[in-house]
Design an enzyme around this catalytic site. Sequence first.
Site, PDB file in Angstrom:
ATOM      1  N   GLN A 163       0.832  -1.176   0.034  1.00  0.00           N
ATOM      2  CA  GLN A 163      -0.072  -0.008   0.164  1.00  0.00           C
ATOM      3  C   GLN A 163       0.958   1.417   0.058  1.00  0.00           C
ATOM      4  O   GLN A 163       0.356   2.279  -0.150  1.00  0.00           O
ATOM      5  CB  GLN A 163      -0.882   0.161   1.149  1.00  0.00           C
ATOM      6  CG  GLN A 163      -1.941  -1.014   1.404  1.00  0.00           C
ATOM      7  CD  GLN A 163      -2.560  -1.401   2.768  1.00  0.00           C
ATOM      8  OE1 GLN A 163      -3.460  -0.581   3.032  1.00  0.00           O
ATOM      9  NE2 GLN A 163      -1.798  -2.014   3.412  1.00  0.00           N
ATOM     10  N   ASN A 164       2.041   1.062   0.179  1.00  0.00           N
ATOM     11  CA  ASN A 164       3.085   2.125   0.349  1.00  0.00           C
ATOM     12  C   ASN A 164       3.250   2.649  -1.047  1.00  0.00           C
ATOM     13  O   ASN A 164       3.743   1.926  -1.973  1.00  0.00           O
ATOM     14  CB  ASN A 164       4.459   1.725   1.042  1.00  0.00           C
ATOM     15  CG  ASN A 164       3.864   1.190   2.502  1.00  0.00           C
ATOM     16  OD1 ASN A 164       3.030   1.505   2.956  1.00  0.00           O
ATOM     17  ND2 ASN A 164       4.958   0.399   3.090  1.00  0.00           N
ATOM     18  N   ILE A 165       3.756   3.978  -0.975  1.00  0.00           N
ATOM     19  CA  ILE A 165       3.906   4.855  -2.239  1.00  0.00           C
ATOM     20  C   ILE A 165       5.674   5.117  -2.283  1.00  0.00           C
ATOM     21  O   ILE A 165       5.960   5.996  -3.031  1.00  0.00           O
ATOM     22  CB  ILE A 165       3.381   6.026  -2.460  1.00  0.00           C
ATOM     23  CG1 ILE A 165       3.446   6.913  -1.231  1.00  0.00           C
ATOM     24  CG2 ILE A 165       1.715   5.864  -2.447  1.00  0.00           C
ATOM     25  CD1 ILE A 165       2.711   8.346  -1.148  1.00  0.00           C
ATOM     26  N   ASP A 166       6.448   4.500  -1.640  1.00  0.00           N
ATOM     27  CA  ASP A 166       7.760   4.652  -1.210  1.00  0.00           C
ATOM     28  C   ASP A 166       8.990   4.193  -1.901  1.00  0.00           C
ATOM     29  O   ASP A 166      10.303   4.459  -1.985  1.00  0.00           O
ATOM     30  CB  ASP A 166       7.904   4.906   0.164  1.00  0.00           C
ATOM     31  CG  ASP A 166       7.846   3.656   0.767  1.00  0.00           C
ATOM     32  OD1 ASP A 166       8.051   2.432   0.211  1.00  0.00           O
ATOM     33  OD2 ASP A 166       7.640   3.488   1.963  1.00  0.00           O
ATOM     34  N   PRO A 184       3.355  -4.535  15.570  1.00  0.00           N
ATOM     35  CA  PRO A 184       3.524  -4.553  17.117  1.00  0.00           C
ATOM     36  C   PRO A 184       2.033  -4.291  17.844  1.00  0.00           C
ATOM     37  O   PRO A 184       1.974  -4.634  18.922  1.00  0.00           O
ATOM     38  CB  PRO A 184       4.360  -3.243  17.253  1.00  0.00           C
ATOM     39  CG  PRO A 184       4.325  -2.552  16.028  1.00  0.00           C
ATOM     40  CD  PRO A 184       4.137  -3.592  15.095  1.00  0.00           C
ATOM     41  N   GLY A 218       2.745  -4.494   9.073  1.00  0.00           N
ATOM     42  CA  GLY A 218       2.670  -3.004   9.424  1.00  0.00           C
ATOM     43  C   GLY A 218       1.498  -2.426   8.625  1.00  0.00           C
ATOM     44  O   GLY A 218       1.732  -1.413   8.035  1.00  0.00           O
ATOM     45  N   THR A 219       0.369  -3.205   8.702  1.00  0.00           N
ATOM     46  CA  THR A 219      -0.935  -2.428   8.414  1.00  0.00           C
ATOM     47  C   THR A 219      -1.840  -2.446   9.239  1.00  0.00           C
ATOM     48  O   THR A 219      -2.131  -3.841   9.857  1.00  0.00           O
ATOM     49  CB  THR A 219      -1.325  -3.069   6.979  1.00  0.00           C
ATOM     50  OG1 THR A 219      -2.457  -2.443   6.587  1.00  0.00           O
ATOM     51  CG2 THR A 219      -1.478  -4.585   7.079  1.00  0.00           C
ATOM     52  N   SER A 220      -2.963  -1.638   9.533  1.00  0.00           N
ATOM     53  CA  SER A 220      -3.778  -1.420  10.371  1.00  0.00           C
ATOM     54  C   SER A 220      -4.908  -2.151   9.768  1.00  0.00           C
ATOM     55  O   SER A 220      -6.054  -2.817  10.360  1.00  0.00           O
ATOM     56  CB  SER A 220      -4.335  -0.113  10.772  1.00  0.00           C
ATOM     57  OG  SER A 220      -4.571   0.497   9.449  1.00  0.00           O
ATOM     58  N   HIS A 271      -1.760   1.155  -4.116  1.00  0.00           N
ATOM     59  CA  HIS A 271      -1.971   2.612  -3.847  1.00  0.00           C
ATOM     60  C   HIS A 271      -1.218   3.462  -4.838  1.00  0.00           C
ATOM     61  O   HIS A 271      -1.041   4.836  -4.551  1.00  0.00           O
ATOM     62  CB  HIS A 271      -1.928   3.003  -2.478  1.00  0.00           C
ATOM     63  CG  HIS A 271      -2.940   2.424  -1.654  1.00  0.00           C
ATOM     64  ND1 HIS A 271      -3.154   2.376  -0.476  1.00  0.00           N
ATOM     65  CD2 HIS A 271      -4.275   1.828  -2.049  1.00  0.00           C
ATOM     66  CE1 HIS A 271      -4.101   1.762   0.063  1.00  0.00           C
ATOM     67  NE2 HIS A 271      -4.806   1.533  -0.895  1.00  0.00           N
TER      68      HIS A 271
HETATM   69  P1  OAD Z   1      -1.721   2.715   9.517  1.00  0.00           P
HETATM   70  O1  OAD Z   1      -1.059   3.877   9.915  1.00  0.00           O
HETATM   71  O2  OAD Z   1      -3.161   2.628   9.311  1.00  0.00           O
HETATM   72  O3  OAD Z   1      -1.174   1.438  10.066  1.00  0.00           O
HETATM   73  C1  OAD Z   1       0.098   1.162  10.318  1.00  0.00           C
HETATM   74  C2  OAD Z   1       0.426  -0.125  10.995  1.00  0.00           C
HETATM   75  O4  OAD Z   1       1.800  -0.354  11.372  1.00  0.00           O
HETATM   76  C3  OAD Z   1      -0.178  -0.262  12.292  1.00  0.00           C
HETATM   77  O5  OAD Z   1      -0.935  -1.533  12.435  1.00  0.00           O
HETATM   78  C4  OAD Z   1       1.174  -0.491  13.415  1.00  0.00           C
HETATM   79  O6  OAD Z   1       0.828  -0.955  14.517  1.00  0.00           O
HETATM   80  C5  OAD Z   1       2.067  -0.970  12.657  1.00  0.00           C
HETATM   81  N1  OAD Z   1       3.402  -0.346  12.676  1.00  0.00           N
HETATM   82  C6  OAD Z   1       3.883   0.634  13.286  1.00  0.00           C
HETATM   83  N2  OAD Z   1       5.420   0.713  13.428  1.00  0.00           N
HETATM   84  C7  OAD Z   1       5.731  -0.708  12.749  1.00  0.00           C
HETATM   85  C8  OAD Z   1       7.130  -1.288  12.563  1.00  0.00           C
HETATM   86  N3  OAD Z   1       8.090  -0.847  13.012  1.00  0.00           N
HETATM   87  N4  OAD Z   1       7.072  -2.430  11.931  1.00  0.00           N
HETATM   88  C9  OAD Z   1       5.721  -3.331  11.717  1.00  0.00           C
HETATM   89  N5  OAD Z   1       4.680  -2.751  12.099  1.00  0.00           N
HETATM   90  C10 OAD Z   1       4.420  -1.222  12.533  1.00  0.00           C
HETATM   91  O7  OAD Z   1      -0.873   2.238   7.791  1.00  0.00           O
HETATM   92  P2  OAD Z   1      -1.511   1.318   6.724  1.00  0.00           P
HETATM   93  O8  OAD Z   1      -2.477   0.263   7.088  1.00  0.00           O
HETATM   94  O9  OAD Z   1      -0.432   1.107   5.904  1.00  0.00           O
HETATM   95  O10 OAD Z   1      -3.956   4.743   1.780  1.00  0.00           O
HETATM   96  O11 OAD Z   1      -2.667   2.539   6.187  1.00  0.00           O
HETATM   97  C11 OAD Z   1      -3.271   1.968   4.935  1.00  0.00           C
HETATM   98  C12 OAD Z   1      -3.674   3.103   3.974  1.00  0.00           C
HETATM   99  O12 OAD Z   1      -4.374   4.068   4.667  1.00  0.00           O
HETATM  100  C13 OAD Z   1      -2.477   3.668   3.326  1.00  0.00           C
HETATM  101  O13 OAD Z   1      -1.950   2.968   2.209  1.00  0.00           O
HETATM  102  C14 OAD Z   1      -3.160   5.163   2.880  1.00  0.00           C
HETATM  103  C15 OAD Z   1      -3.670   5.469   4.065  1.00  0.00           C
HETATM  104  O14 OAD Z   1      -4.864   6.180   3.909  1.00  0.00           O
HETATM  105  C16 OAD Z   1      -4.410   6.019   1.234  1.00  0.00           C
HETATM  106  O15 OAD Z   1      -4.216   7.300   1.454  1.00  0.00           O
HETATM  107  C17 OAD Z   1      -5.346   5.568   0.039  1.00  0.00           C
END
Ligand code: OAD
Length: 279
Positions: free
Chosen positions: A115-118, A252, A225-227, A133
């Site tokens: 889902q990352n753009i990096d 975590p 690392g996705t919510s 994304h």
């Molecule tokens: P979130 O910010 O919703 O979730 C981040 C997840 O990463 C959480 O479950 C954290 O517990 C976890 N996390 C934090 N630090 C970590 C680490 N060091 N190692 C592993 N996990 C860690 O981000 P996404 O789920 O990626 O979309 O969000 C999904 C989408 O929401 C994004 O692509 C973006 C955003 O709106 C759009 O903009 C369309």
Amino acid sequence: MSQWDDGISKPDDPQWKQAVQLLKDSQRVAVFTGAGISAESGIATFRDEGGFWLRFPPDEFANWKGLMQVALLHPARMAEFLVAILEPVAQAEPNPGHRAIAELERFRQVTVITQNIDRLHQDAGSRMVHEIHGTLFEVVSLVARRHVRSVSRSDLREIVEKLRHLESAKWTSLAVMEAVQPIFGAGQDGFHRPNLVLFGDAMAEPAWSLAQQAVKDCDVLITVGTSGTVYPAALLVDQARAQGIATIVIDPETSGGDVWLRGNAADLLPKLVQELESP
Ligand code: OAD
């Protein structure tokens, strides 16, 4: 799951052993990543403490209409947002989590769905990456999403420098738009923008179709690392479960999956992949 005092999964934890066994029994692995995989590369997640959407509310900053309004009415705020999103990506390097996923290709057939753009998975060496994304590294036409040009990290760094330079000058919408012109604005072929999926946009293609196919074809899905709160991306996990595919979650905070390995991706992934070295 048995956990130690710090709550972090360890290699002699039963869940850890189960994850290793699932990987050993698999041939095709799909890895579905979110912002957490890049946290240790210095890129903030969206919803954690200090997360991006807490600083820049998505109603204003996660859709094109809102962004245009901010750009026109509040150029200084727009510049702040642009620096916040571009600078960490412009400076980022893959961390041990990205590298471990690339390393997994030595042992298994791997498809990364992010889902990352990096672009950090590609920089780490992953060969099959579907950016559902979109990406900050491609510029497309505003509506039809026709390829206009590719950009590099150094192009992004230049834009950030221009925006930072403006801090000492007078903020105007025009000056901000001029600074971001290489990725957003008007050119010879009409309007262009980064190839990003914002709220309300269709998913990036062919990445999304290929991602669904990869989940259909895999033996194990690892989510990192996705919510899992953003749809339709999170449907991939539902799809895997509905097909009876084993799921491993590395995060975590966010639990789930047949196995939850609790901890940071950069710590856990290298150890997990190392386990495949031994027969
Ligand atoms: P979130 O910010 O919703 O979730 C981040 C997840 O990463 C959480 O479950 C954290 O517990 C976890 N996390 C934090 N630090 C970590 C680490 N060091 N190692 C592993 N996990 C860690 O981000 P996404 O789920 O990626 O979309 O969000 C999904 C989408 O929401 C994004 O692509 C973006 C955003 O709106 C759009 O903009 C369309």
